[in-house]
Design a protein around this motif. Structure first.
Motif, mmCIF file in Angstrom:
data_model
loop_
_atom_site.group_PDB
_atom_site.id
_atom_site.type_symbol
_atom_site.label_atom_id
_atom_site.label_comp_id
_atom_site.label_asym_id
_atom_site.label_seq_id
_atom_site.Cartn_x
_atom_site.Cartn_y
_atom_site.Cartn_z
ATOM 1 N N TYR A 118 0.838 -1.199 0.000
ATOM 2 C CA TYR A 118 0.000 0.000 0.000
ATOM 3 C C TYR A 118 0.876 1.255 0.000
ATOM 4 O O TYR A 118 0.658 2.168 -0.808
ATOM 5 N N ALA A 119 1.849 1.303 0.893
ATOM 6 C CA ALA A 119 2.727 2.478 0.986
ATOM 7 C C ALA A 119 3.513 2.674 -0.313
ATOM 8 O O ALA A 119 3.653 3.807 -0.792
ATOM 9 N N TYR A 120 3.989 1.584 -0.885
ATOM 10 C CA TYR A 120 4.757 1.692 -2.126
ATOM 11 C C TYR A 120 3.861 2.142 -3.275
ATOM 12 O O TYR A 120 4.259 2.982 -4.095
ATOM 13 N N GLY A 121 2.653 1.622 -3.321
ATOM 14 C CA GLY A 121 1.701 2.047 -4.339
ATOM 15 C C GLY A 121 1.373 3.525 -4.201
ATOM 16 O O GLY A 121 1.298 4.258 -5.190
ATOM 17 N N MET A 122 1.205 3.978 -2.982
ATOM 18 C CA MET A 122 0.912 5.398 -2.749
ATOM 19 C C MET A 122 2.094 6.273 -3.172
ATOM 20 O O MET A 122 1.904 7.338 -3.750
ATOM 21 N N ALA A 136 1.499 1.177 -9.704
ATOM 22 C CA ALA A 136 0.798 1.291 -8.421
ATOM 23 C C ALA A 136 -0.465 0.427 -8.435
ATOM 24 O O ALA A 136 -0.802 -0.210 -7.425
ATOM 25 N N TYR A 137 -1.152 0.391 -9.559
ATOM 26 C CA TYR A 137 -2.355 -0.433 -9.698
ATOM 27 C C TYR A 137 -2.044 -1.889 -9.345
ATOM 28 O O TYR A 137 -2.792 -2.533 -8.600
ATOM 29 N N ASN A 138 -0.927 -2.402 -9.853
ATOM 30 C CA ASN A 138 -0.544 -3.793 -9.556
ATOM 31 C C ASN A 138 -0.242 -3.989 -8.078
ATOM 32 O O ASN A 138 -0.585 -5.025 -7.500
ATOM 33 N N TYR A 139 0.401 -3.009 -7.453
ATOM 34 C CA TYR A 139 0.688 -3.111 -6.028
ATOM 35 C C TYR A 139 -0.605 -3.055 -5.208
ATOM 36 O O TYR A 139 -0.750 -3.776 -4.220
ATOM 37 N N PHE A 140 -1.540 -2.228 -5.620
ATOM 38 C CA PHE A 140 -2.813 -2.156 -4.908
ATOM 39 C C PHE A 140 -3.594 -3.458 -5.044
ATOM 40 O O PHE A 140 -4.281 -3.874 -4.112
ATOM 41 N N LEU A 141 -3.478 -4.105 -6.188
ATOM 42 C CA LEU A 141 -4.130 -5.414 -6.347
ATOM 43 C C LEU A 141 -3.526 -6.449 -5.403
ATOM 44 O O LEU A 141 -4.230 -7.322 -4.888
ATOM 45 N N LYS A 142 -2.225 -6.359 -5.169
ATOM 46 C CA LYS A 142 -1.587 -7.271 -4.211
ATOM 47 C C LYS A 142 -2.134 -7.038 -2.810
ATOM 48 O O LYS A 142 -2.353 -7.983 -2.060
#
Length: 178
Positions: A118-122, A136-142
């Protein structure tokens, strides 16, 4: 190929989890197979030690992105333990089996992995370009895979998706003579 391999040969090749599975199956059919019990004990001990060594290495590394891997390792250890746990008590005593509750470690690693993603996506979203928004979209999906209702994850996924879009203006006109 596994069907043709014995648990001892799998053990020698370093395929410990496959060796454990094969030994458990054989012991379930014939609990008196002493050699299988020895193979199981050795494979189980080595596999767990390798998993714990990897977790310790990751924690010492100090990298912030380790929690996904730690989470997966704990899941493997829990599944491995559950495979062995179904054996009779006398077999478990023979291999010095001690039940370990991995649930706390699993939940902790899951939480820390979600927090990291979440922090990395942000941080990627703060950069403001569409390529970082796509990442970021891919990180948020994780994060969503770990926790379906984590903070404002649905909003962030939609926001990253929208910001990652490429828009093209197309002008269509009929230039035929008909």
């Amino acid at each position: 190929f596994q069907a043709c391999s014995s648990s001892a040969s799998l053990l020698r090749k370093g395929r410990y989890d496959e060796s454990i599975t094969k030994s458990v199956r054989k012991i379930q059919r014939k609990p008196e197979k002493f050699k299988e019990v020895q193979n199981l004990e050795q494979a189980y001990r080595i596999a767990n030690q390798k998993s714990l060594d990897r977790i310790n290495f990751l924690r010492v590394s100090g990298q912030p992105d380790i929690w996904d891997e730690i989470f997966k390792i704990y899941l493997v250890m829990k599944n491995r333990q559950e495979r062995v746990r179904i054996l009779p008590v006398d077999i478990l005593n023979a291999i010095n089996f001690k039940y370990v509750n991995y649930d706390e470690e699993i939940v902790s690693a899951q939480k820390k992995a979600a927090e990291f993603y979440y922090a990395y996506g942000m941080s990627l979203m703060e950069r403001g370009d569409r390529f970082n928004a796509r990442e970021a979209y891919n990180y948020f999906l994780k994060v969503k895979n770990y926790y379906n209702a984590y903070k404002d994850i649905d909003f962030q996924i939609k926001n990253a998706y929208d910001n990652g879009q490429t828009y093209i203006a197309v002008d269509m006109s009929n230039s035929s003579m008909t």
